[in-house]
Motif scaffolding. Structure first.
Motif: not given
Length: 65
Positions: A43-51, A1-11, A37-41
């Protein structure tokens, strides 16, 4: 299972294991807005936009209230 980390909210950086910091940061602004939301899954950083939604608008109310 890949680890998911939330690292930022609205920068704004948050502690990855601090649920209280997550909600305090999330609730600093309006309830109904786009949240970045900035997440790390894996080892790769990703940006998600949610309402986000105002939860009081999603709760059902008793009849007559």
């Amino acid at each position: 299972m890949t680890e998911l980390l939330l690292t930022e909210i609205d920068h704004i950086a948050i502690a990855v294991n601090d649920l209280e910091a997550f909600y305090k940061t999330l609730w600093k602004r309006d309830a109904e807005r786009e949240v970045t939301l900035q997440i790390r899954r894996g080892g790769v950083d990703q940006t998600l936009k949610m309402q986000s939604r105002d939860r009081m608008k999603t709760l059902s109310r008793p009849r007559g209230v």
